[in-house]
Design a protein around this motif. Structure first.
Motif, PDB file in Angstrom:
ATOM      1  N   ASP A  47      79.628  35.572 -74.121  1.00  0.00           N
ATOM      2  CA  ASP A  47      79.518  35.481 -75.460  1.00  0.00           C
ATOM      3  C   ASP A  47      80.180  36.797 -76.090  1.00  0.00           C
ATOM      4  N   ARG A  48      80.362  37.802 -75.142  1.00  0.00           N
ATOM      5  CA  ARG A  48      80.903  39.101 -75.636  1.00  0.00           C
ATOM      6  C   ARG A  48      82.595  39.001 -75.880  1.00  0.00           C
ATOM      7  N   GLN A  49      82.779  37.965 -75.029  1.00  0.00           N
ATOM      8  CA  GLN A  49      84.503  37.653 -75.312  1.00  0.00           C
ATOM      9  C   GLN A  49      85.286  38.913 -74.940  1.00  0.00           C
ATOM     10  N   ILE A  50      84.846  39.549 -73.714  1.00  0.00           N
ATOM     11  CA  ILE A  50      85.401  40.743 -73.359  1.00  0.00           C
ATOM     12  C   ILE A  50      86.961  40.626 -72.665  1.00  0.00           C
ATOM     13  N   ILE A  51      88.048  41.227 -73.163  1.00  0.00           N
ATOM     14  CA  ILE A  51      89.231  41.427 -72.519  1.00  0.00           C
ATOM     15  C   ILE A  51      89.450  42.541 -71.493  1.00  0.00           C
ATOM     16  N   ALA A  52      89.574  41.931 -70.358  1.00  0.00           N
ATOM     17  CA  ALA A  52      89.584  42.904 -69.316  1.00  0.00           C
ATOM     18  C   ALA A  52      90.192  42.409 -68.120  1.00  0.00           C
TER      19      ALA A  52
ATOM     20  N   ASP B 126      83.428  43.692 -62.399  1.00  0.00           N
ATOM     21  CA  ASP B 126      82.937  42.404 -62.063  1.00  0.00           C
ATOM     22  C   ASP B 126      83.207  41.312 -62.938  1.00  0.00           C
ATOM     23  N   VAL B 127      84.591  40.772 -62.917  1.00  0.00           N
ATOM     24  CA  VAL B 127      85.154  39.906 -63.854  1.00  0.00           C
ATOM     25  C   VAL B 127      84.151  38.508 -63.942  1.00  0.00           C
ATOM     26  N   GLY B 128      83.588  38.013 -62.906  1.00  0.00           N
ATOM     27  CA  GLY B 128      82.718  37.063 -62.713  1.00  0.00           C
ATOM     28  C   GLY B 128      81.474  37.374 -63.768  1.00  0.00           C
ATOM     29  N   LEU B 129      80.908  38.403 -63.863  1.00  0.00           N
ATOM     30  CA  LEU B 129      79.774  38.778 -64.512  1.00  0.00           C
ATOM     31  C   LEU B 129      80.243  38.842 -65.854  1.00  0.00           C
ATOM     32  N   LEU B 130      81.456  39.313 -66.471  1.00  0.00           N
ATOM     33  CA  LEU B 130      81.992  39.134 -67.629  1.00  0.00           C
ATOM     34  C   LEU B 130      82.336  37.753 -68.196  1.00  0.00           C
ATOM     35  N   ASN B 131      82.744  37.107 -67.192  1.00  0.00           N
ATOM     36  CA  ASN B 131      83.159  35.552 -67.946  1.00  0.00           C
ATOM     37  C   ASN B 131      81.810  34.621 -67.906  1.00  0.00           C
ATOM     38  N   ASN B 132      80.829  35.010 -66.897  1.00  0.00           N
ATOM     39  CA  ASN B 132      79.670  34.034 -66.998  1.00  0.00           C
ATOM     40  C   ASN B 132      78.485  34.656 -67.801  1.00  0.00           C
ATOM     41  N   VAL B 133      77.850  35.831 -67.457  1.00  0.00           N
ATOM     42  CA  VAL B 133      76.735  36.294 -67.955  1.00  0.00           C
ATOM     43  C   VAL B 133      77.060  36.797 -69.283  1.00  0.00           C
ATOM     44  N   LEU B 134      78.068  37.465 -69.255  1.00  0.00           N
ATOM     45  CA  LEU B 134      78.464  37.874 -70.773  1.00  0.00           C
ATOM     46  C   LEU B 134      79.564  37.379 -71.685  1.00  0.00           C
TER      47      LEU B 134
ATOM     48  N   LEU C 232      95.168  35.994 -74.315  1.00  0.00           N
ATOM     49  CA  LEU C 232      96.351  36.644 -74.840  1.00  0.00           C
ATOM     50  C   LEU C 232      97.483  36.755 -73.846  1.00  0.00           C
ATOM     51  N   GLY C 233      97.679  35.693 -72.784  1.00  0.00           N
ATOM     52  CA  GLY C 233      98.603  35.790 -72.004  1.00  0.00           C
ATOM     53  C   GLY C 233      98.683  36.771 -70.653  1.00  0.00           C
ATOM     54  N   ILE C 234      97.490  37.385 -70.698  1.00  0.00           N
ATOM     55  CA  ILE C 234      97.169  38.202 -69.498  1.00  0.00           C
ATOM     56  C   ILE C 234      96.910  37.356 -68.142  1.00  0.00           C
ATOM     57  N   HIS C 235      97.444  37.555 -67.214  1.00  0.00           N
ATOM     58  CA  HIS C 235      97.206  36.721 -65.792  1.00  0.00           C
ATOM     59  C   HIS C 235      97.020  37.581 -64.781  1.00  0.00           C
ATOM     60  N   VAL C 236      96.557  36.840 -63.731  1.00  0.00           N
ATOM     61  CA  VAL C 236      96.371  37.567 -62.399  1.00  0.00           C
ATOM     62  C   VAL C 236      97.980  37.491 -61.739  1.00  0.00           C
ATOM     63  N   GLY C 237      98.141  39.027 -61.276  1.00  0.00           N
ATOM     64  CA  GLY C 237      99.322  38.964 -60.689  1.00  0.00           C
ATOM     65  C   GLY C 237     100.322  40.173 -61.893  1.00  0.00           C
ATOM     66  N   MET C 238      99.916  39.981 -63.036  1.00  0.00           N
ATOM     67  CA  MET C 238     100.670  40.910 -64.025  1.00  0.00           C
ATOM     68  C   MET C 238     100.161  42.285 -63.606  1.00  0.00           C
ATOM     69  N   VAL C 239     101.207  43.272 -63.836  1.00  0.00           N
ATOM     70  CA  VAL C 239     100.995  44.572 -63.663  1.00  0.00           C
ATOM     71  C   VAL C 239     100.218  45.231 -64.886  1.00  0.00           C
ATOM     72  N   GLY C 240      99.284  46.021 -64.454  1.00  0.00           N
ATOM     73  CA  GLY C 240      98.187  46.778 -65.377  1.00  0.00           C
ATOM     74  C   GLY C 240      98.836  47.102 -66.654  1.00  0.00           C
ATOM     75  N   GLU C 241      99.978  48.023 -66.677  1.00  0.00           N
ATOM     76  CA  GLU C 241     100.769  48.452 -67.935  1.00  0.00           C
ATOM     77  C   GLU C 241     101.103  47.157 -68.777  1.00  0.00           C
TER      78      GLU C 241
ATOM     79  N   GLU D 208      94.232  41.657 -60.189  1.00  0.00           N
ATOM     80  CA  GLU D 208      93.699  40.691 -59.032  1.00  0.00           C
ATOM     81  C   GLU D 208      92.672  39.755 -59.703  1.00  0.00           C
ATOM     82  N   SER D 209      92.077  39.940 -60.779  1.00  0.00           N
ATOM     83  CA  SER D 209      91.686  39.032 -61.564  1.00  0.00           C
ATOM     84  C   SER D 209      91.371  39.394 -63.110  1.00  0.00           C
ATOM     85  N   VAL D 210      91.286  38.479 -63.888  1.00  0.00           N
ATOM     86  CA  VAL D 210      91.202  38.971 -65.432  1.00  0.00           C
ATOM     87  C   VAL D 210      90.144  37.778 -66.072  1.00  0.00           C
ATOM     88  N   THR D 211      89.588  38.247 -66.978  1.00  0.00           N
ATOM     89  CA  THR D 211      88.593  37.652 -67.886  1.00  0.00           C
ATOM     90  C   THR D 211      89.199  36.491 -68.535  1.00  0.00           C
TER      91      THR D 211
END
Length: 100
Positions: A52-57, A42-50, A84-93, A75-78
């Motif tokens: 302050d934890r600055q989670i990279i995911a 749940d990227v929305g949860l990480l971006n909003n509720v959490l 760090l330059g990670i964006h929607v559409g970027m391959v997982g690896e 499909e989504s990123v925090t």
């Protein structure tokens, strides 16, 4: 059943985790800085509720194996991943290599 598998991507170590649950499977690949995960994240949860934890995911949907997760576009990123330059559409690896 839970399976932990060490994997190397671009010469860097990561840990792949597969958790088989009734009617679904949770998939993650991580290092000490961040992770990518299947659609259960749940990227929305990480971006909003959490925030302050600055989670990279990042989240990829429709994947059923670790191999698919590594090759799938995110499909989504925090917000923190975006720094760090990670964006929607970027391959997982590719995203994981930005986390080293």
């Amino acid at each position: 059943m839970v399976t932990l598998t060490p994997i190397i991507i671009g010469g860097y170590p990561f840990t792949a985790v597969t958790v088989r649950l009734p009617k679904t499977t949770l998939l993650t690949v991580s290092n000490d800085k961040g992770y990518i995960m299947c659609g259960a994240l749940d990227v929305g949860l990480l971006n909003n509720v959490l925030a302050d934890r600055q989670i990279i995911a990042g989240r990829a949907v429709g994947v059923k194996t670790i191999e698919q997760l590594l090759k799938a576009p995110l499909e989504s990123v925090t917000l923190e991943a975006e720094t760090l330059g990670i964006h929607v559409g970027m391959v997982g690896e590719e995203a994981l290599l930005k986390m080293v």
